[in-house]
Design a protein around this motif. Structure first.
Motif, PDB file in Angstrom:
ATOM      1  N   LEU A 363       0.824  -1.212   0.000  1.00 38.63           N
ATOM      2  CA  LEU A 363       0.000   0.000   0.000  1.00 38.63           C
ATOM      3  C   LEU A 363       0.856   1.259   0.000  1.00 38.63           C
ATOM      4  O   LEU A 363       0.340   2.353  -0.245  1.00 38.63           O
ATOM      5  N   LEU A 364       2.148   1.112   0.263  1.00 35.75           N
ATOM      6  CA  LEU A 364       3.015   2.284   0.373  1.00 35.75           C
ATOM      7  C   LEU A 364       3.852   2.516  -0.877  1.00 35.75           C
ATOM      8  O   LEU A 364       4.402   3.605  -1.045  1.00 35.75           O
ATOM      9  N   GLY A 365       3.970   1.520  -1.735  1.00 32.35           N
ATOM     10  CA  GLY A 365       4.727   1.686  -2.973  1.00 32.35           C
ATOM     11  C   GLY A 365       6.161   2.100  -2.719  1.00 32.35           C
ATOM     12  O   GLY A 365       6.846   1.539  -1.847  1.00 32.35           O
ATOM     13  N   ASP A 366       6.612   3.110  -3.451  1.00 24.73           N
ATOM     14  CA  ASP A 366       7.988   3.581  -3.334  1.00 24.73           C
ATOM     15  C   ASP A 366       8.287   4.230  -1.989  1.00 24.73           C
ATOM     16  O   ASP A 366       9.450   4.502  -1.677  1.00 24.73           O
ATOM     17  N   GLU A 367       7.256   4.513  -1.197  1.00 22.70           N
ATOM     18  CA  GLU A 367       7.445   5.197   0.077  1.00 22.70           C
ATOM     19  C   GLU A 367       7.808   4.261   1.220  1.00 22.70           C
ATOM     20  O   GLU A 367       8.163   4.716   2.305  1.00 22.70           O
ATOM     21  N   ALA A 368       7.715   2.952   1.012  1.00 21.87           N
ATOM     22  CA  ALA A 368       7.814   2.007   2.121  1.00 21.87           C
ATOM     23  C   ALA A 368       9.146   2.110   2.856  1.00 21.87           C
ATOM     24  O   ALA A 368       9.186   2.153   4.092  1.00 21.87           O
ATOM     25  N   VAL A 369      10.259   2.135   2.114  1.00 20.14           N
ATOM     26  CA  VAL A 369      11.575   2.197   2.767  1.00 20.14           C
ATOM     27  C   VAL A 369      11.711   3.502   3.553  1.00 20.14           C
ATOM     28  O   VAL A 369      12.188   3.511   4.695  1.00 20.14           O
ATOM     29  N   LEU A 370      11.293   4.598   2.941  1.00 24.27           N
ATOM     30  CA  LEU A 370      11.425   5.900   3.595  1.00 24.27           C
ATOM     31  C   LEU A 370      10.585   5.980   4.861  1.00 24.27           C
ATOM     32  O   LEU A 370      11.039   6.476   5.902  1.00 24.27           O
ATOM     33  N   ILE A 371       9.365   5.477   4.807  1.00 26.19           N
ATOM     34  CA  ILE A 371       8.504   5.494   5.989  1.00 26.19           C
ATOM     35  C   ILE A 371       9.083   4.603   7.087  1.00 26.19           C
ATOM     36  O   ILE A 371       9.073   4.958   8.271  1.00 26.19           O
ATOM     37  N   GLY A 372       9.624   3.455   6.683  1.00 25.38           N
ATOM     38  CA  GLY A 372      10.276   2.590   7.664  1.00 25.38           C
ATOM     39  C   GLY A 372      11.496   3.241   8.276  1.00 25.38           C
ATOM     40  O   GLY A 372      11.766   3.088   9.476  1.00 25.38           O
ATOM     41  N   ALA A 373      12.253   4.001   7.465  1.00 28.31           N
ATOM     42  CA  ALA A 373      13.439   4.697   7.975  1.00 28.31           C
ATOM     43  C   ALA A 373      13.034   5.762   8.988  1.00 28.31           C
ATOM     44  O   ALA A 373      13.667   5.902  10.047  1.00 28.31           O
ATOM     45  N   LEU A 374      12.002   6.531   8.687  1.00 23.68           N
ATOM     46  CA  LEU A 374      11.552   7.561   9.627  1.00 23.68           C
ATOM     47  C   LEU A 374      11.045   6.939  10.928  1.00 23.68           C
ATOM     48  O   LEU A 374      11.343   7.435  12.018  1.00 23.68           O
ATOM     49  N   SER A 375      10.290   5.854  10.808  1.00 29.63           N
ATOM     50  CA  SER A 375       9.784   5.171  12.000  1.00 29.63           C
ATOM     51  C   SER A 375      10.933   4.674  12.872  1.00 29.63           C
ATOM     52  O   SER A 375      10.913   4.800  14.103  1.00 29.63           O
ATOM     53  N   THR A 376      11.962   4.126  12.236  1.00 24.97           N
ATOM     54  CA  THR A 376      13.128   3.625  12.966  1.00 24.97           C
ATOM     55  C   THR A 376      13.895   4.768  13.618  1.00 24.97           C
ATOM     56  O   THR A 376      14.335   4.666  14.773  1.00 24.97           O
ATOM     57  N   ALA A 377      14.062   5.866  12.888  1.00 23.45           N
ATOM     58  CA  ALA A 377      14.766   7.026  13.438  1.00 23.45           C
ATOM     59  C   ALA A 377      14.033   7.599  14.641  1.00 23.45           C
ATOM     60  O   ALA A 377      14.657   8.012  15.637  1.00 23.45           O
ATOM     61  N   LEU A 378      12.709   7.609  14.590  1.00 25.03           N
ATOM     62  CA  LEU A 378      11.930   8.158  15.697  1.00 25.03           C
ATOM     63  C   LEU A 378      12.074   7.308  16.957  1.00 25.03           C
ATOM     64  O   LEU A 378      12.106   7.849  18.071  1.00 25.03           O
ATOM     65  N   ARG A 379      12.170   5.999  16.788  1.00 22.65           N
ATOM     66  CA  ARG A 379      12.337   5.145  17.975  1.00 22.65           C
ATOM     67  C   ARG A 379      13.648   5.427  18.692  1.00 22.65           C
ATOM     68  O   ARG A 379      13.742   5.261  19.907  1.00 22.65           O
ATOM     69  N   THR A 380      14.642   5.852  17.944  1.00 22.18           N
ATOM     70  CA  THR A 380      15.913   6.231  18.562  1.00 22.18           C
ATOM     71  C   THR A 380      15.861   7.648  19.102  1.00 22.18           C
ATOM     72  O   THR A 380      16.366   7.933  20.199  1.00 22.18           O
ATOM     73  N   ALA A 381      15.254   8.559  18.343  1.00 19.68           N
ATOM     74  CA  ALA A 381      15.325   9.981  18.673  1.00 19.68           C
ATOM     75  C   ALA A 381      14.473  10.368  19.872  1.00 19.68           C
ATOM     76  O   ALA A 381      14.880  11.214  20.685  1.00 19.68           O
ATOM     77  N   ARG A 382      13.295   9.798  20.003  1.00 17.60           N
ATOM     78  CA  ARG A 382      12.396  10.256  21.062  1.00 17.60           C
ATOM     79  C   ARG A 382      12.991  10.100  22.463  1.00 17.60           C
ATOM     80  O   ARG A 382      12.996  11.067  23.237  1.00 17.60           O
ATOM     81  N   PRO A 383      13.498   8.925  22.837  1.00 20.48           N
ATOM     82  CA  PRO A 383      14.123   8.844  24.171  1.00 20.48           C
ATOM     83  C   PRO A 383      15.375   9.692  24.287  1.00 20.48           C
ATOM     84  O   PRO A 383      15.681  10.211  25.369  1.00 20.48           O
ATOM     85  N   GLU A 384      16.110   9.851  23.179  1.00 18.20           N
ATOM     86  CA  GLU A 384      17.313  10.689  23.205  1.00 18.20           C
ATOM     87  C   GLU A 384      16.951  12.135  23.500  1.00 18.20           C
ATOM     88  O   GLU A 384      17.599  12.803  24.321  1.00 18.20           O
ATOM     89  N   VAL A 385      15.924  12.648  22.840  1.00 16.45           N
ATOM     90  CA  VAL A 385      15.472  14.019  23.093  1.00 16.45           C
ATOM     91  C   VAL A 385      14.993  14.169  24.522  1.00 16.45           C
ATOM     92  O   VAL A 385      15.303  15.164  25.210  1.00 16.45           O
ATOM     93  N   PHE A 386      14.246  13.194  25.006  1.00 17.60           N
ATOM     94  CA  PHE A 386      13.750  13.253  26.384  1.00 17.60           C
ATOM     95  C   PHE A 386      14.917  13.340  27.362  1.00 17.60           C
ATOM     96  O   PHE A 386      14.917  14.163  28.286  1.00 17.60           O
ATOM     97  N   ASP A 387      15.916  12.465  27.184  1.00 23.13           N
ATOM     98  CA  ASP A 387      17.052  12.443  28.111  1.00 23.13           C
ATOM     99  C   ASP A 387      17.819  13.768  28.065  1.00 23.13           C
ATOM    100  O   ASP A 387      18.188  14.318  29.113  1.00 23.13           O
ATOM    101  N   ARG A 388      18.067  14.269  26.863  1.00 24.32           N
ATOM    102  CA  ARG A 388      18.830  15.522  26.727  1.00 24.32           C
ATOM    103  C   ARG A 388      18.127  16.686  27.409  1.00 24.32           C
ATOM    104  O   ARG A 388      18.715  17.425  28.195  1.00 24.32           O
ATOM    105  N   ARG A 389      16.860  16.834  27.091  1.00 20.04           N
ATOM    106  CA  ARG A 389      16.139  18.014  27.595  1.00 20.04           C
ATOM    107  C   ARG A 389      15.822  17.885  29.084  1.00 20.04           C
ATOM    108  O   ARG A 389      15.844  18.887  29.804  1.00 20.04           O
TER     109      ARG A 389
END
Length: 396
Positions: A363-389
């Motif tokens: 259902l995502l076509g050419d967007e699938a890899v990019l959406i998966g990359a953003l989802s993966t990046a967010l799982r790393t970034a959210r706790p990192e931002v929380f800890d920093r701030r």
């Protein structure tokens, strides 16, 4: 806990958060004040119930940090910037014109910087970048292996170069794995207990998601289905493939040609074009042109599509006997021709095995890899931002 509650279920008042979490209202108020001070949460409006006092609603502040998602393919480079809510604020989609691995790395840096500029965010706002690439990331050696579609891509130092150019932390992932995560999060795989994503393009890759978690294998190579030997390939073809891998590939940076006698040589975009020519089609140079000719009724193109479907059915039969998925999603460039492939794959599959998972188009076509990359990046970034701030507030 409060921040995650706001992120997953939406804006809420102090009273609602207290009811949902079992915390006292003073504790919730103090925590929200800290989240506001840290720039992690903000007021989202007012709730005016029919009776009682007006309540302030709170939500996570999506501008507390940003992430990059990157999809590196042989034909195109796709980049997106998203805030912590996962909303894309800028994106780039350009041809991959790099003539060397170094040129491709530099193009990735340039497109990421351009996307960051278009998003209007300052230096240091990007917390993490997740990068999808063909091949398998070797964490120990810090390089990609088995990326046949990108010559020289196995050279050491390329991702150090990208990391330095972006001035943020990065993680590197197999593109089919990211596509599977994207499809699970927002596409055809949503709700599936155990599903397989087939990335069909210049090569063939596979991602497996079980219980919402990606299955990587002992060395990160789970899903490298392109190495699956074809029936009748024989010991000579397999031996030549192994020798080419070790001598012409691993020791010289991880590059190799498509292996004769292995699935990738028979179930990729190039193989579709090659088959169409064998059957007599003239003038087609891309898989898309072959599929378009098949839709127009060309016999040679239809024969090539049928051969492709049979090769894919063999792959699905093998995967089904080992993994037993409830769903197999066809994605990638050729996955967009599921109108021609799905029924043929299913028919061929029925002739091969009694194991018959449901087949579906991406259902995502050419967007699938990019959406998966953003989802993966967010799982790393959210706790990192929380800890920093949070740490910055504590120090203040």
């Amino acid at each position: 806990m409060l921040l995650e509650r706001l992120r997953t279920t939406g804006a809420a008042s102090r009273a609602q958060l207290a009811r949902d979490t079992g915390l006292s209202k003073p504790t919730v108020s103090a925590a929200l004040a800290t989240l506001e001070q840290a720039g992690l949460a903000r007021e989202a409006g007012l709730l005016a119930p029919g009776r009682g006092r007006v309540a302030v609603l709170y939500e996570p502040d999506p501008t507390a940090g940003y992430v990059l998602g990157v999809d590196i393919g042989r034909g195109r480079l796709r980049v997106a910037v998203a805030d912590l809510a996962g909303e894309i604020t800028a994106r780039r989609d350009v041809p991959n014109l790099g003539r060397s691995a170094g040129a491709v790395a530099d193009a990735v840096i340039a497109e990421c910087r351009a996307a960051i500029g278009e998003a209007g965010i300052g230096p240091g706002a990007v917390v993490h970048a997740a990068i999808g690439t063909p091949g398998v990331w070797d964490e120990t050696e810090q390089r990609v292996r088995y990326a046949a579609q990108l010559p020289g891509w196995g050279r050491r130092g390329l991702f150090d170069r990208i990391r330095a150019g972006l001035d943020t932390t990065i993680s590197v992932h197999n593109d089919a794995n990211l596509a599977a995560l994207g499809e699970y999060a927002r596409g055809a795989g949503a709700g599936s207990r155990h599903f397989v994503y087939l990335l069909l393009g210049t090569g063939i890759g596979m991602g497996v998601v079980s219980g919402g978690k990606l299955q990587r294998g002992a060395h990160g190579a789970a899903g490298e289905i392109g190495f699956l030997p074809l029936p009748g390939a024989g010991r000579a073809g397999a031996g030549a493939a192994r020798g080419g891998d070790r001598r012409g590939g691993e020791q010289q940076g991880g590059d190799h040609d498509q292996r004769p006698g292995m699935l990738e040589s028979a179930a990729s975009a190039e193989s579709v074009v090659r088959s169409a020519r064998e059957f007599g089609l003239r003038g087609a140079t891309t898989a898309k042109q072959v599929f378009d000719a098949a839709r127009a009724g060309d016999p040679a193109a239809l024969a090539a599509v049928q051969r492709q479907a049979e090769q894919l059915a063999y792959a699905v039969a093998v995967v089904s006997s080992v993994i037993d998925p409830d769903l197999v999603v066809l994605g990638g460039g050729m996955g967009q021709s599921s109108d021609l492939l799905l029924d043929r794959v299913e028919e061929a599959l029925h002739a091969l095995t009694p194991l018959r998972p449901r087949l579906a188009p991406s259902l995502l076509g050419d967007e699938a890899v990019l959406i998966g990359a953003l989802s993966t990046a967010l799982r790393t970034a959210r706790p990192e931002v929380f800890d920093r701030r949070s740490a910055a507030v504590a120090r203040a």
